[in-house]
Design an enzyme around this catalytic site. Structure first.
Site, PDB file in Angstrom:
ATOM      1  N   LYS A 204       0.164 -11.476   5.597  1.00 23.63           N
ATOM      2  CA  LYS A 204       1.049 -12.761   5.346  1.00 23.63           C
ATOM      3  C   LYS A 204       2.158 -12.773   6.542  1.00 23.63           C
ATOM      4  CE  LYS A 204       3.165 -12.134   1.747  1.00 23.63           C
ATOM      5  NZ  LYS A 204       4.544 -12.227   0.874  1.00 23.63           N
ATOM      6  N   ARG A 279       8.277 -16.470  -8.082  1.00 24.56           N
ATOM      7  CA  ARG A 279       7.444 -15.378  -8.835  1.00 24.56           C
ATOM      8  C   ARG A 279       7.132 -15.902 -10.193  1.00 24.56           C
ATOM      9  NH1 ARG A 279       7.838 -10.309  -5.656  1.00 24.56           N
ATOM     10  NH2 ARG A 279       7.059 -11.139  -3.744  1.00 24.56           N
ATOM     11  N   ARG A 318      -3.549   1.281   7.744  1.00 26.16           N
ATOM     12  CA  ARG A 318      -2.112   1.213   8.304  1.00 26.16           C
ATOM     13  C   ARG A 318      -1.250   2.488   7.888  1.00 26.16           C
ATOM     14  NH1 ARG A 318       1.115  -4.112   5.796  1.00 26.16           N
ATOM     15  NH2 ARG A 318       1.788  -2.586   4.306  1.00 26.16           N
ATOM     16  N   ARG A 324       4.388   4.666   5.783  1.00 29.62           N
ATOM     17  CA  ARG A 324       4.622   4.158   4.281  1.00 29.62           C
ATOM     18  C   ARG A 324       4.195   4.875   3.380  1.00 29.62           C
ATOM     19  NH1 ARG A 324       5.540  -2.381   4.328  1.00 29.62           N
ATOM     20  NH2 ARG A 324       5.092  -1.832   2.172  1.00 29.62           N
ATOM     21  N   ARG A 336      -0.813  -1.828  -6.812  1.00 31.01           N
ATOM     22  CA  ARG A 336      -0.025  -3.022  -6.120  1.00 31.01           C
ATOM     23  C   ARG A 336      -0.974  -4.259  -5.974  1.00 31.01           C
ATOM     24  NH1 ARG A 336       1.444  -0.295  -0.815  1.00 31.01           N
ATOM     25  NH2 ARG A 336       2.004  -2.594  -0.160  1.00 31.01           N
TER      26      ARG A 336
END
Ligand code: IMP
Ligand code: MG
Length: 380
Positions: A204, A279, A318, A324, A336
């Site tokens: 995104k 949201r 990633r 992360r 998630r």
């Protein structure tokens, strides 16, 4: 018949190069015309007045007015022209003047709209030596902020702000006279506003960057806006923080006020990409209202669609380099993704109901995906 009537009640109307939004309904116009007819008839009980419409604009008003006028009357027209495009000019052309003797008669001028009053001044000039019993001015629409003359307006239908309108006889360079209701010029033209969605790992951020360059859009990431306001200790930032410090959700209105500030900072933008908001249905409603207050709208929800397995692989990949923590654990990643679908399903429904949901295949090269997104945006 019904279908044609329905087609004419559209949301936004485009005439030549400009867009107009609904302003005064057919029903309200008809009520107003009826009220004016009754008032004038009450005050002219024992006379047969001559109603004079000022062409072209007043033809629809005059037609409805005399049908609603309860007593005998005469009708005629004079034809004046003063408008070019969306601006009134000083120079009034008399195209058809008085064609009958009106001495001793009660004359009621029926104007569609009084703006600067230049046309009305010309009307007074025409009747100066006509020896009428009385000259009464009745106008359906009146723009008090634009009126620069002292002539009395005996009957006013609806006072409106000094903004250009079309419909119900009024035109923009020839178009729009046929519309049965009235539309107002939109102050914001042709904005492209997108709500961008995509599960974690869909790319995104990358795509938002391309789109904002390509279409000259402003990317509003709610997370960034929050961080900016809190870091700079803006009033809204402090307000938001006071809720967060208590462990409470920041009320939608605070978020909307922050987004409003962002939109206003960029009022000359070609449009916005909203990222991370809305949201919930309530937030989507609030965003619609915000855009509406800017004379604009959300044009599309664009969602990048990527299969779960591909997302998991991408994020794990990633995680190897980004460090992360939430990209390293497959269970956390799957959660998630699941949460994303739980949360966005309602919004997919919300925008689908308005025919504004566009799913775009998010698997392929960055350029391919940008191309697919562009195909959707170019059609908006
Ligand atoms: P005025 O001479 O400035 O008072 O303007 C009167 C004439 O201008 C009207 O009879 C209309 O033909 C035109 N006009 C004024 N305002 C508008 C508008 O908002 N839309 C379309 N025509 C308008
Ligand atoms: Mg007119």
């Amino acid at each position: 018949m019904i279908i044609f009537a329905f087609l004419k009640i559209k949301q936004v109307v485009k005439l030549h190069d400009l867009q107009f939004k609904p302003f005064i309904s057919e029903e309200e116009i008809q009520k107003t015309v009826q009220r004016m007819a009754n008032e004038i008839a009450n005050n002219l009980k024992d006379e047969v007045p001559v109603f004079i419409g000022i062409l072209n604009g007043s033809f629809m008003f005059v037609s409805d007015f005399v049908k609603k006028y309860p007593n005998p009357c005469e009708v005629t027209f004079i034809k004046l022209a003063s408008y070019e495009g969306v601006k009134s000019t000083e120079d009034i052309q008399r195209l058809i003047g008085l064609t009958q003797d009106l001495s001793g008669r009660t004359v009621v001028i029926l104007e569609d709209i009084i703006d600067s009053g230049n046309t009305l001044e010309e009307v007074h000039r025409i009747f100066k030596n006509a020896n009428v019993k009385q000259l009464i001015i009745a106008t359906l629409f009146y723009k008090p902020e634009a009126y620069k003359k002292d002539y009395k307006l005996h009957y006013v239908g609806i006072e409106i702000p000094d903004k250009f309108i079309v419909g119900y006889g009024l035109d923009y360079n020839g178009l729009g006279r046929d519309l049965p209701s009235v539309y107002q010029l939109k102050t914001t033209q042709h904005m492209t506003n997108l709500v961008l969605f995509g599960p974690p790992g869909a790319g995104k951020g990358t795509q938002a960057n391309f789109l904002k360059e390509k279409y000259n859009l402003i990317h509003i990431s709610t997370g960034d806006v929050f961080r900016f306001n809190i870091k700079n200790e803006t009033a809204l930032g402090m307000l938001a923080k006071s809720y967060m410090d208590k462990g409470e959700l920041v009320p939608d209105q605070v978020t909307i006020d922050m987004l409003n500030a962002e939109v206003e900072k960029n009022s000359d933008a070609n449009g916005f990409i909203f990222d991370g908001f809305p949201r919930t249905n309530a937030q989507a409603d609030a965003l619609d209202k915000l855009m509406d207050s800017k004379d604009s709208q959300i044009n599309a929800m664009v969602a990048l669609e990527v299969a779960d397995e591909v997302l998991v692989q991408r994020l794990l990949e990633r995680g190897k380099t980004s460090g992360r923590a939430d990209d390293a654990d497959e269970n956390i990643i799957r959660n998630r993704i699941k949460e994303y679908y739980n949360k966005t399903a309602i919004l997919k429904d919300y925008y689908s109901a308005q025919n504004k949901y566009f799913g775009v295949d998010g698997v392929g090269s960055i350029e391919d995906i940008t191309k697919r997104l562009s195909e959707v945006i170019d059609k908006l």
